[in-house]
Design an enzyme around this catalytic site. Structure first.
Site, PDB file in Angstrom:
ATOM      1  N   ILE A   1       0.811  -1.173  -0.100  1.00 34.83           N
ATOM      2  CA  ILE A   1       0.165  -0.029  -0.106  1.00 34.83           C
ATOM      3  C   ILE A   1       0.814   1.115  -0.096  1.00 34.83           C
ATOM      4  O   ILE A   1       1.765   1.420   0.748  1.00 34.83           O
ATOM      5  CB  ILE A   1      -1.006   0.041   1.457  1.00 34.83           C
ATOM      6  CG1 ILE A   1      -1.749   1.428   1.169  1.00 34.83           C
ATOM      7  CG2 ILE A   1      -0.230  -0.309   2.651  1.00 34.83           C
ATOM      8  CD1 ILE A   1      -2.832   1.053   2.571  1.00 34.83           C
ATOM      9  N   SER A   2       0.831   2.045  -0.742  1.00 30.20           N
ATOM     10  CA  SER A   2       1.696   3.347  -0.992  1.00 30.20           C
ATOM     11  C   SER A   2       1.640   4.043   0.247  1.00 30.20           C
ATOM     12  O   SER A   2       0.895   4.138   1.011  1.00 30.20           O
ATOM     13  CB  SER A   2       1.160   4.157  -2.286  1.00 30.20           C
ATOM     14  OG  SER A   2       1.195   3.492  -3.427  1.00 30.20           O
ATOM     15  N   GLN A   3       2.885   4.875   0.560  1.00 32.74           N
ATOM     16  CA  GLN A   3       2.942   5.628   1.474  1.00 32.74           C
ATOM     17  C   GLN A   3       1.945   6.711   1.568  1.00 32.74           C
ATOM     18  O   GLN A   3       1.525   7.111   0.262  1.00 32.74           O
ATOM     19  CB  GLN A   3       4.364   6.311   1.415  1.00 32.74           C
ATOM     20  CG  GLN A   3       4.752   7.075   2.464  1.00 32.74           C
ATOM     21  CD  GLN A   3       6.280   7.623   2.053  1.00 32.74           C
ATOM     22  OE1 GLN A   3       6.841   7.126   1.113  1.00 32.74           O
ATOM     23  NE2 GLN A   3       6.525   8.675   2.893  1.00 32.74           N
TER      24      GLN A   3
END
Ligand code: SAH
Length: 218
Positions: free
Chosen positions: A66-68
């Site tokens: 999951i992206s930052q």
């Protein structure tokens, strides 16, 4: 069974995350509002709950992340989302980015090539009751011609090229945000389709994404 419990502690941590993102330079209040609204801990495995509101990327299974939050905020800001925009996202992953777009009023079409992730995220998004998100198991390099043209296209994996079919499926005047490059880092590009033949390119910061891969994974 998906447990959806958002308590005052989560809400407090979200406020802190939003103020951190503001300090890091995110200006679009609508993006910040959406991040303040959406419980990020729903998108992580329980083991990571405690750290859901720190500004880091996390494993979500199948070797994906999951992206930052900063990256999500950054890409979303570059997209200049308007209500009712038809947005194609490549790389559904956890579904977090798709839900942020949906909360901002976009109509979201999102594609994931990993079957297990696609299935898991489909269940979560159904449980969240966000009706303007359509999810597809497929190869993002192909886009979704049946629903084209799109106002905006967002790629959330490192793209080795600018996928020609995606450019075709973008409206004239439409925007594509794409982390471009095959090395360790990718440069964030914003492409504006000025006409059928002319693309305007703007370059932004460097980021690290998992690779955009061809074909499907079971
Ligand atoms: N937007 C996601 C971040 C996902 S990470 C989120 O909010 O959680 C990137 C995702 O892109 C991974 O899940 C990966 O499987 C997917 N991906 C990589 N190549 C792809 C392709 N060609 N088509 C569709 N999805 C792809």
């Amino acid at each position: 069974m998906i447990k959806l419990d958002d308590n005052y502690r989560h809400k407090g941590l979200r406020k802190q995350l939003v103020s951190l993102l503001r300090d890091k330079g995110i200006k679009d209040e609508r993006v910040l509002d959406a991040i303040n609204t959406l419980p990020r801990h729903y998108f992580l495995d329980e083991a990571f709950m405690q750290t859901a509101y720190t500004d880091v990327a996390f494993q979500i299974g199948q070797g994906q992340t999951i992206s930052q939050p900063y990256t999500v905020a950054y890409q979303t800001e570059l997209l200049q989302i308007q209500k009712r925009d038809k947005v194609l996202e490549i790389g559904t992953g956890s579904g977090y980015q798709a839900c942020i777009l949906s909360i901002m009023g976009a109509r979201v079409y999102t594609i994931e090539r990993q079957k297990k992730l696609h299935d898991k995220t489909t269940q979560l998004i159904e449980a969240l009751n966000l009706s303007n998100i359509r999810q597809f198991y497929g190869d993002g390099f192909e886009g979704k011609a049946t629903f084209a043209p799109f106002d905006k296209i967002l790629i959330t994996a490192a793209a080795p090229e600018i996928p020609p079919k995606l450019l075709q499926q973008l409206k004239i005047g439409g925007i594509m945000v794409i982390p471009y490059g095959e090395g360790v880092d990718q440069i964030m590009l914003r492409l504006t389709k000025v006409s059928e033949r002319e693309i305007e390119t703007e370059e932004f910061e460097n980021f690290k994404f998992v690779p955009m891969l061809k074909g499907l994974a079971r």
